[in-house]
Design an enzyme around this catalytic site. Sequence first.
Site, short mmCIF file in Angstrom:
data_model
loop_
_atom_site.label_atom_id
_atom_site.label_comp_id
_atom_site.label_asym_id
_atom_site.label_seq_id
_atom_site.Cartn_x
_atom_site.Cartn_y
_atom_site.Cartn_z
N ASP A 37 25.00 4.39 -13.64
CA ASP A 37 24.70 3.19 -14.42
C ASP A 37 25.42 3.32 -15.76
OD1 ASP A 37 23.03 2.47 -12.39
OD2 ASP A 37 21.15 2.78 -13.49
N HIS B 3 15.79 -6.65 -27.07
CA HIS B 3 16.08 -6.00 -25.79
C HIS B 3 17.51 -6.26 -25.35
CE1 HIS B 3 15.57 -4.27 -21.86
NE2 HIS B 3 16.05 -5.37 -21.31
N HIS C 111 22.88 -2.23 -18.15
CA HIS C 111 23.99 -2.31 -17.20
C HIS C 111 25.10 -3.21 -17.74
CE1 HIS C 111 21.61 -0.53 -13.87
NE2 HIS C 111 20.61 -1.02 -14.59
N GLY D 89 0.79 -1.22 0.00
CA GLY D 89 0.00 0.00 0.00
C GLY D 89 0.82 1.27 0.00
N ASP E 14 28.48 0.13 -10.04
CA ASP E 14 27.30 -0.70 -10.27
C ASP E 14 27.59 -2.21 -10.26
OD1 ASP E 14 24.87 -1.64 -11.21
OD2 ASP E 14 25.18 -0.93 -13.26
ZN LIG Z 1 20.10 2.50 -11.75
ZN LIG Z 2 19.71 3.65 -15.04
#
Ligand SMILES: [Zn+2]
Ligand SMILES: [Zn+2]
Length: 644
Positions: free
Chosen positions: A245, A449, A453, A129, A277
Amino acid sequence: MRKKTRLSFSSVSIEAKKENKTPSKPYNSGHSNIEHKNQERKKLTKSSTYQYSKFGKGQNRRSGHTFNSKNQSNNQNENKVPKLEEGKIRIIPLGGVEEVGKNMTAIEIGNDIIVIDAGMHFSNEETPGVDYVIPNTTYLEENKDKIRGLFITHGHLDHIGGVPVVLSRIGNPTVYSRNISVLLMKKRQAEFPHLPAMKTEVVEKDGTVMCGKIKVRFFGVTHTIPDSMGIIIETPHGWIVTPGDYKLDQIDGIVSEEEQKEYSIFDKAKVLLLMTDSTNVENEGFSLPEIKVHQGLENLIKRVNGRIIIAAFSSSITRLTHIIKVAEMLGKKIAIDGRSMKTNIDVAIEANYFKPKKDTIIPIEEVNNYPPNKMVILMTGAQGEEFAALSRAANKSHKKFAIKKGDTIILSASIVPGNERAVQKIKDNLSRQGVKIISFRTPGEDFVHATGHGNKEDIKWLHRKTHPKFFIPIHGNHFMLELHKELAMDLGMSEENVIVPDNGSIIEISEDGQKIVMRKEKAPSAPMMVDGLAVSDIQDVVIRDRQMLAQDGMFVIIALVDQNTGKLKKSPDLISRGFIYLKENQELLRQVRIIIKKGVEDTTVKMNPIDFDHIKNNLGETVSKFLYQKTAKRPLVIPVVLSV
Ligand SMILES: [Zn+2]
Ligand SMILES: [Zn+2]
């Protein structure tokens, strides 16, 4: 005078906090009628909830244990964070190191703090919620006067989603980022009109900014959104570097010249610390280059004969704009459906990132005005999100658009863990309508796709390129950070130079940049929940109630007790929601009524005056225990005791 008052659940809990007051709101539960003879004599005791616990004794949950004991203990011993000593550098990852999402890191040098990113992540089963969660800002709030700026690496929500709320809590410092990221933040800020205006400064990827005594510089990185940048903080002992990223712009491991040039600033640099990352540290090889996806989608748009619907992340701005360019080049029209996607494409146009012809993009209502092979439709909802465009189209509840037999649907996205079932459902619904579906993993098809990263080889390349002295893995779950540490050690880094942090860990570089340690104290790190307009890290009771309600429902007892005799005035009213169906459980209810009657009358025998709190506590405990014994369920039990 005889007056009938009906109570609703909400007014029970609201009114219940006020002693000596009669419920005033008209009531509408349809389950209970309470008749009052004399308004003046009425007294509603405090209401609280009870739940039969594993420990065998029902307890008043308001004083019971908290939602997240780990965070609680954090908050108890982490309060005393000593001031930063002179000559030391402090690094505090405040979010994004126990999860993928809500990234935020603070760097403190001398009298200056700079903050990198302020992300969010959406709520999950742990926070039902709640709208979303953001990193804990307590440390920053306590050191507000030292904060010199918030630096944003790029415009994804796990980096900017917390900006409006975070800014308002940390003294509204200037936000620095590149153009598209700033525009995206402004769009988001506009959704919070009650907050102070955001101060922004657009920077270039080769620019520098002085923040207090800290010099900050930038470099461009490749990601799925334009204007992504890495950040460099100059210290007396070398650079602190974080690329945000990134993945490398490479084909078959050959890194492009442009990319080499961006990173060439590190060739002669002394890098003190790298923070980077860990999202894809488990994936072997290099990441699939985005250019292969662009080619794959281009092939499909050329080859497919009928109408094409492409569902993608609205945050993949680079890919979305490429699709529009390709469609335009092939003389096709594009319709865009989904608010976030439209906003993001508008931002890209506003930033002059690309410029579609005036009539290329058409409203979704007009798609039927064009032959199917002249239409490409971009939609949100590749994750099966319930109200996104593709879901509505799939279950035929879309008001302006209908799927047709012969359409080709391309799911240009991976499935975010947790969304598998929703995506499966949407695929089922779509395939019932006679369409062809091409997804991320459809064998033999072109690539549709790629991750944004870097994989293991991209990560290794970055380590070699930046050759840091110290290393802190960020962006990922703990397990990923540990793997990233191993990777750094495989590349020759010694163990004492790597710190694997938790959210709130306080890491310090000392001895003229020769030593890195993690302090035993921690900054508060319980995630802050944004729930409507409320922001808090102590909504544990609310969240627990929601979890309990979701699991076992609620059970309300309304008992009228004679304040002279201590006896029940009439059979108690019982209300059940999400627990048991009353009509089919008459026998259980009969037993509960007996227990309530006995409970009340046993408690009040020889009691003078009658202690209504005591009756209520007793009822809560006895009934929750009884219900558990009979049903093996633990509903929230709310006893309301009224004296007449
Ligand atoms: Zn990110
Ligand atoms: Zn990103």
